[in-house]
Write an enzyme that holds these catalytic residues in place. Structure first.
Site, PDB file in Angstrom:
ATOM      1  N   SER A   1       0.794  -1.224   0.000  1.00 28.05           N
ATOM      2  CA  SER A   1       0.000   0.000   0.000  1.00 28.05           C
ATOM      3  C   SER A   1       0.828   1.276   0.000  1.00 28.05           C
ATOM      4  O   SER A   1       0.372   2.298  -0.489  1.00 28.05           O
ATOM      5  CB  SER A   1      -0.947   0.006   1.196  1.00 28.05           C
TER       6      SER A   1
ATOM      7  N   HIS B   1      -4.837  -3.284  -3.050  1.00 28.80           N
ATOM      8  CA  HIS B   1      -4.489  -2.327  -4.107  1.00 28.80           C
ATOM      9  C   HIS B   1      -4.286  -3.002  -5.455  1.00 28.80           C
ATOM     10  O   HIS B   1      -3.963  -2.334  -6.444  1.00 28.80           O
ATOM     11  CB  HIS B   1      -3.232  -1.547  -3.723  1.00 28.80           C
TER      12      HIS B   1
ATOM     13  N   LYS C   1     -11.604   0.521  -2.364  1.00 24.81           N
ATOM     14  CA  LYS C   1     -10.579   1.169  -3.195  1.00 24.81           C
ATOM     15  C   LYS C   1     -11.036   1.187  -4.655  1.00 24.81           C
ATOM     16  O   LYS C   1     -11.918   1.957  -4.977  1.00 24.81           O
ATOM     17  CB  LYS C   1      -9.243   0.497  -2.932  1.00 24.81           C
TER      18      LYS C   1
HETATM   19  C1  LIG Z   1      -6.789  -0.061   2.778  1.00 25.59           C
HETATM   20  C2  LIG Z   1      -6.209  -1.342   3.164  1.00 25.59           C
HETATM   21  C3  LIG Z   1      -6.873  -2.195   4.033  1.00 25.59           C
HETATM   22  C4  LIG Z   1      -8.114  -1.787   4.752  1.00 25.59           C
HETATM   23  O1  LIG Z   1      -9.236  -1.933   3.960  1.00 25.59           O
HETATM   24  P1  LIG Z   1     -10.550  -1.134   4.407  1.00 25.59           P
HETATM   25  O2  LIG Z   1     -11.626  -1.733   3.578  1.00 25.59           O
HETATM   26  O3  LIG Z   1     -10.261   0.291   4.092  1.00 25.59           O
HETATM   27  O4  LIG Z   1     -10.713  -1.378   5.870  1.00 25.59           O
HETATM   28  C5  LIG Z   1      -6.332  -3.430   4.267  1.00 25.59           C
HETATM   29  N1  LIG Z   1      -5.184  -3.807   3.690  1.00 25.59           N
HETATM   30  C6  LIG Z   1      -4.511  -3.007   2.858  1.00 25.59           C
HETATM   31  C7  LIG Z   1      -3.232  -3.489   2.234  1.00 25.59           C
HETATM   32  C8  LIG Z   1      -4.989  -1.742   2.581  1.00 25.59           C
HETATM   33  O5  LIG Z   1      -4.306  -0.923   1.788  1.00 25.59           O
END
Ligand SMILES: *Cc1c(COP(=O)(O)O)cnc(C)c1O
Length: 379
Positions: free
Chosen positions: A177, A205, A237
């Site tokens: 991330s 991602h 995302k």
């Molecule tokens: C954003 C993210 C999460 C969290 O996901 P949410 O749905 O926002 O709680 C988990 N793992 C990674 C690698 C992320 O980038």
């Protein structure tokens, strides 16, 4: 008189440069409003621009009109809905797994999953840069946490060989991330097989971005559906919605339905969110948003190269401009803001000490001139 706890004494002091601030912004498509000004948003994870898609919005309105807003309870009690089952089937088919389980968010999925898989006699081997919620899951589980240097599979193998007893899981992000680089999923699956471990991959991602039809890294690495692989992904995302999912074999998912405490003891997603995610999945699979995104990534990288900017090459939508010192990253971020660009400075403890950086995330919504203008401002 009751004696109040003074929270300034309760918590250790936050250093001045480390204080986090809620910026009070609001996103509007590719723009973001900050203190009355519209800036170009290079910070969101809305890689395909779906959070502003009219068809997603229509699906939400239609579903709310029919079924109300909140789900009212945990799915196991009375919060279940056919749309959730449809979404699970569709996600499993798209990603190439037997079964899928929806969870409230990516963080809840990761914490619940790891806490369900291992306990205090077991071992969790985690990439040093994997997401905080994966580490929290290990802490919650009571398993021994063994961290290996980022992407270093030789080190991981040595650690796996050193811990022959107890059940083992290997834990990694797919696309990382804060760096935008990718795990070697084939190598990780091979180690999982060799050392009788399970592999947990969080491709928050990668889904919607990487691989054919945006199926993510496991599709690119040809390991999707592997019996030792459990994947998590978020709908917050590239899907432009909210919520998350876990993918694995039917047998494993059935066990998780029995044991995933962050699903069992939590209110189900609103049905309208499942409806929106179904529309998002259709748009992800069509592929034109993904093509636009990769055109934009190529445009940005070419413009950086032309100007000699030290952007770290990344195959994903996350582009990193390394800075080093916290203050220097903050200063650059503020200067960009004044020039009309919203680019966050990412500092420790989110990333390791002395690796503060600008994290630039590219979206399918950016226009070519936006990307070129940012590289000019960075120069
Ligand atoms: C954003 C993210 C999460 C969290 O996901 P949410 O749905 O926002 O709680 C988990 N793992 C990674 C690698 C992320 O980038």
């Amino acid at each position: 008189m009751p004696v109040m706890v003074d929270s300034r004494n309760w918590f250790p002091k936050v250093e001045a440069g480390r204080r986090r601030v809620l910026p009070g912004t609001q996103r509007k498509g590719v723009w973001i409003e900050y203190e009355g000004r519209l800036l170009l948003d290079f910070a969101s994870n809305d890689y395909l621009g779906l959070s502003f898609d009219k068809d997603l919005q229509q699906a939400v309105w239609d579903t709310v009109r029919e079924y109300g807003f909140g789900s009212g309870a945990s799915r196991l009690v009375s919060g279940d809905h056919p749309l959730m089952h449809s979404l699970e089937k569709a996600l499993a088919a798209w990603k190439g797994y037997e079964a899928c389980l929806l969870v409230g968010s990516g963080s809840l999925a990761n914490m619940g999953l790891i806490a369900a898989l291992v306990g205090r006699h077991d071992f969790a081997f985690c990439d040093r840069l994997c997401h905080a919620s994966l580490i929290d899951g290990v802490r919650l589980s009571g398993a021994r946490l063994v961290r290996y240097p980022h992407l270093n599979l030789e080190f991981l193998q040595a650690q796996l060989a050193k811990h022959p007893k107890g059940r083992k899981i290997i834990v990694s992000d797919g696309v990382f991330s804060m760096d935008g680089d990718c795990a070697d999923l084939q190598g990780l699956v091979r180690l999982a097989e060799e050392y009788d471990a399970l592999l947990v991959v969080d491709d928050a991602h990668g889904n919607g971005v990487m691989g054919d039809e945006g199926k993510g890294l496991s599709d690119l690495a040809n390991v999707a559906g592997h019996a030792r692989l459990i994947e998590t992904g978020t709908l917050g995302k590239a899907f432009g919605a909210y919520g998350a999912f876990i993918l694995s074999t039917e047998e494993m998912i059935e066990s998780l339905r029995q044991r995933l405490r962050t699903m069992i003891y939590s209110t189900a997603l609103p049905p309208c969110v499942a409806a929106a995610a179904l529309v998002a999945l259709r748009k992800v699979r069509e592929g034109h948003l993904q093509r636009k995104l990769f055109e934009n990534i190529a445009t940005f990288q070419a413009a950086c190269k032309e100007r000699g900017l030290p952007i770290r090459p990344s195959p994903s939508a996350i582009q990193v401009y390394p800075v080093g010192r916290d203050e220097a990253a903050l200063e650059r971020s503020v200067r960009l803001r004044k020039a009309g660009f919203w680019v966050p400075a990412i500092r420790p403890p989110t990333v390791p000490e002395n690796t503060a950086r600008l994290r630039i995330s590219i979206s399918a919504l950016h226009r070519k001139e936006d990307l070129v203008a940012l590289t000019e401002a960075l120069t």
